[in-house]
Design a protein around this motif. Structure first.
Motif, PDB file in Angstrom:
ATOM      1  N   LYS A   4      38.411  17.104   1.043  1.00 39.26           N
ATOM      2  CA  LYS A   4      37.003  16.729   1.272  1.00 39.26           C
ATOM      3  C   LYS A   4      35.987  17.781   0.823  1.00 39.26           C
ATOM      4  O   LYS A   4      35.005  17.434   0.180  1.00 39.26           O
ATOM      5  CB  LYS A   4      36.764  16.226   2.704  1.00 39.26           C
ATOM      6  N   ASP A  37      43.860  15.217  16.626  1.00 44.92           N
ATOM      7  CA  ASP A  37      42.710  14.905  17.473  1.00 44.92           C
ATOM      8  C   ASP A  37      42.998  13.711  18.401  1.00 44.92           C
ATOM      9  O   ASP A  37      43.661  12.746  17.994  1.00 44.92           O
ATOM     10  CB  ASP A  37      41.500  14.578  16.595  1.00 44.92           C
ATOM     11  N   ILE A  84      42.326  10.082  17.110  1.00 38.39           N
ATOM     12  CA  ILE A  84      43.269   9.632  16.073  1.00 38.39           C
ATOM     13  C   ILE A  84      44.587   9.220  16.739  1.00 38.39           C
ATOM     14  O   ILE A  84      45.153   8.152  16.447  1.00 38.39           O
ATOM     15  CB  ILE A  84      43.500  10.748  15.021  1.00 38.39           C
ATOM     16  N   THR A 100      42.861  21.093  11.453  1.00 37.46           N
ATOM     17  CA  THR A 100      42.697  22.212  12.382  1.00 37.46           C
ATOM     18  C   THR A 100      43.889  22.336  13.345  1.00 37.46           C
ATOM     19  O   THR A 100      43.950  23.277  14.144  1.00 37.46           O
ATOM     20  CB  THR A 100      41.415  21.980  13.208  1.00 37.46           C
ATOM     21  N   LYS A 153      37.919   8.877   5.515  1.00 33.74           N
ATOM     22  CA  LYS A 153      39.373   8.858   5.641  1.00 33.74           C
ATOM     23  C   LYS A 153      39.864   7.426   5.456  1.00 33.74           C
ATOM     24  O   LYS A 153      39.138   6.484   5.760  1.00 33.74           O
ATOM     25  CB  LYS A 153      39.804   9.344   7.039  1.00 33.74           C
ATOM     26  N   TYR A 169      33.388  16.463  15.783  1.00 34.26           N
ATOM     27  CA  TYR A 169      33.218  16.155  14.357  1.00 34.26           C
ATOM     28  C   TYR A 169      31.748  16.243  13.955  1.00 34.26           C
ATOM     29  O   TYR A 169      30.854  15.872  14.730  1.00 34.26           O
ATOM     30  CB  TYR A 169      33.652  14.714  14.054  1.00 34.26           C
ATOM     31  N   THR A 172      41.062  13.464   1.870  1.00 30.54           N
ATOM     32  CA  THR A 172      42.047  13.918   2.854  1.00 30.54           C
ATOM     33  C   THR A 172      41.510  15.222   3.445  1.00 30.54           C
ATOM     34  O   THR A 172      40.518  15.767   2.956  1.00 30.54           O
ATOM     35  CB  THR A 172      43.411  14.220   2.205  1.00 30.54           C
ATOM     36  N   ALA A 173      42.216  15.701   4.466  1.00 32.32           N
ATOM     37  CA  ALA A 173      41.783  16.956   5.089  1.00 32.32           C
ATOM     38  C   ALA A 173      41.699  18.061   4.031  1.00 32.32           C
ATOM     39  O   ALA A 173      40.828  18.917   4.078  1.00 32.32           O
ATOM     40  CB  ALA A 173      42.746  17.337   6.203  1.00 32.32           C
ATOM     41  N   TYR A 192      48.646  10.874   8.333  1.00 30.64           N
ATOM     42  CA  TYR A 192      49.005  10.509   9.713  1.00 30.64           C
ATOM     43  C   TYR A 192      50.182   9.542   9.760  1.00 30.64           C
ATOM     44  O   TYR A 192      51.008   9.599  10.668  1.00 30.64           O
ATOM     45  CB  TYR A 192      47.776   9.952  10.447  1.00 30.64           C
ATOM     46  N   ALA A 215      34.347  12.137   7.831  1.00 28.39           N
ATOM     47  CA  ALA A 215      35.792  11.953   7.721  1.00 28.39           C
ATOM     48  C   ALA A 215      36.553  12.761   8.763  1.00 28.39           C
ATOM     49  O   ALA A 215      37.352  13.633   8.426  1.00 28.39           O
ATOM     50  CB  ALA A 215      36.245  12.336   6.310  1.00 28.39           C
ATOM     51  N   MET A 229      35.896  15.158  10.459  1.00 31.65           N
ATOM     52  CA  MET A 229      35.845  16.564  10.062  1.00 31.65           C
ATOM     53  C   MET A 229      35.309  17.447  11.187  1.00 31.65           C
ATOM     54  O   MET A 229      34.137  17.350  11.576  1.00 31.65           O
ATOM     55  CB  MET A 229      34.973  16.714   8.819  1.00 31.65           C
ATOM     56  N   THR A 230      36.184  18.279  11.688  1.00 29.29           N
ATOM     57  CA  THR A 230      35.839  19.192  12.770  1.00 29.29           C
ATOM     58  C   THR A 230      34.913  20.295  12.263  1.00 29.29           C
ATOM     59  O   THR A 230      35.149  20.857  11.192  1.00 29.29           O
ATOM     60  CB  THR A 230      37.137  19.820  13.328  1.00 29.29           C
ATOM     61  N   ARG A 234      34.566  26.491   7.882  1.00 26.12           N
ATOM     62  CA  ARG A 234      33.989  25.434   7.041  1.00 26.12           C
ATOM     63  C   ARG A 234      32.477  25.566   6.931  1.00 26.12           C
ATOM     64  O   ARG A 234      31.890  25.194   5.911  1.00 26.12           O
ATOM     65  CB  ARG A 234      34.374  24.053   7.601  1.00 26.12           C
TER      66      ARG A 234
HETATM   67  N1  GLU Z   1      39.642  16.926  12.678  1.00 28.13           N
HETATM   68  C1  GLU Z   1      40.679  17.449  11.846  1.00 28.13           C
HETATM   69  C2  GLU Z   1      40.116  18.490  10.940  1.00 28.13           C
HETATM   70  O1  GLU Z   1      38.940  18.505  10.699  1.00 28.13           O
HETATM   71  C3  GLU Z   1      41.365  16.325  11.082  1.00 28.13           C
HETATM   72  C4  GLU Z   1      40.819  16.052   9.745  1.00 28.13           C
HETATM   73  C5  GLU Z   1      41.405  14.889   8.973  1.00 28.13           C
HETATM   74  O2  GLU Z   1      42.142  14.063   9.502  1.00 28.13           O
HETATM   75  O3  GLU Z   1      41.105  14.800   7.787  1.00 28.13           O
HETATM   76  O4  GLU Z   1      40.828  19.313  10.446  1.00 28.13           O
END
Ligand code: GLU
Length: 270
Positions: free
Chosen positions: A93, A196, A199, A158, A45, A222, A89-90, A178, A107, A109-110, A115
């Protein structure tokens, strides 16, 4: 007749070549390719304070995930392989990973079941959860108070599902990154900004006049993602993570990035 036979043989050979090429492409081992090319492309990110954010003065991306990716690269490949950082980006990715524009995603990433159908996640490396940012004068105290309020979130994350689940009557407004979501909160376009915890804590550090309320209303850690079937890379990442936890590197990075951030307690690994 001869011509026909020649043509049929030619077609068979062509088909055999194509099939071999396809299966080789499918079987490409990203871990071995990185070793050969001496470069690993990490999807990171660049708009996410504390995790991966661009420094306007230097043009470099900095953050916990950048440091962790560098340490993992060294553990997995030694000093010969260069870590290259590609902004994601979300929303992009997974596609960048599928298209092989990047080798690994680290990144924010949850790990989600949805996913997990498309990528393989490492063990968790950061204990994230959704949290709420409001201005200092707001009466919002927890997630239930978001009902009938305007809630700002970032597209592809998310957060939308989490808000819909816990505050079904909230009105959700989505932004590209953001910076834009926080600018909208500042401009009074919404009542709360949800994403999150880590963040939000990073944004809060540089912006007085706002607060986090209600703690974390989800538990969504993550993970580092590789393309499905990249077994060797997947195993290497997990074992490098364990080694970084054991040799104290992980705790050092947690302290460096999160140690002095108010309201954010990230457990060290003992
Ligand atoms: N943790 C969130 C998700 O995975 C934010 C991801 C992000 O900022 O790219 O959706």
């Amino acid at each position: 007749m001869r011509k026909k036979l020649f043509f049929a043989t030619f077609l068979t050979i062509l088909l055999a070549f194509t099939l071999t090429a396809c299966s080789q492409k499918k079987k490409q081992n990203v871990y071995q390719t990185v070793k050969e090319t001496k470069t690993i492309n990490w999807g990171v990110k660049a708009d996410t304070p504390l995790f991966g954010a661009i420094n306007i003065k230097t043009g470099q991306i900095n953050g916990f995930e950048i440091d962790l990716a560098k340490a993992l690269t060294k553990k997995m490949f030694g000093k010969k392989v260069k870590a290259n950082f590609v902004t994601t980006t979300a929303n992009t990715k997974i596609q960048l990973l599928k298209n092989k524009n990047i080798d690994v995603v680290i990144a924010a990433m949850t790990i989600t079941p949805e996913r997990e159908k498309q990528v393989d996640f490492s063990k968790p490396y950061f204990p994230a959860g959704q949290s709420i940012m409001v201005n200092d004068h707001s009466k919002i105290k927890n997630v239930k108070d978001l009902n009938n309020k305007k809630v700002l979130i970032v597209k592809g994350t998310t957060s939308a599902d989490a808000v819909k689940k816990f505050a079904p009557k909230a009105e959700i407004l989505q932004f590209d990154d953001y910076g834009q979501a926080f600018a909208a909160l500042k401009a009074g376009q919404g009542d709360a900004f949800v994403t999150d915890n880590g963040i939000l804590a990073g944004i809060l550090r540089d912006n007085p006049g706002y607060k986090l309320v209600g703690g974390n209303f989800t538990d969504q850690p993550y993970g580092i993602a590789v393309n499905e079937g990249q077994t060797e890379m997947h195993q290497q990442i997990n074992s490098a993570l364990t080694q970084l936890e054991k040799d104290g590197t992980y705790n050092r990075l947690v302290n460096k990035w999160f140690g002095k951030i108010p309201g954010l307690k990230v457990k060290e690994i003992k």
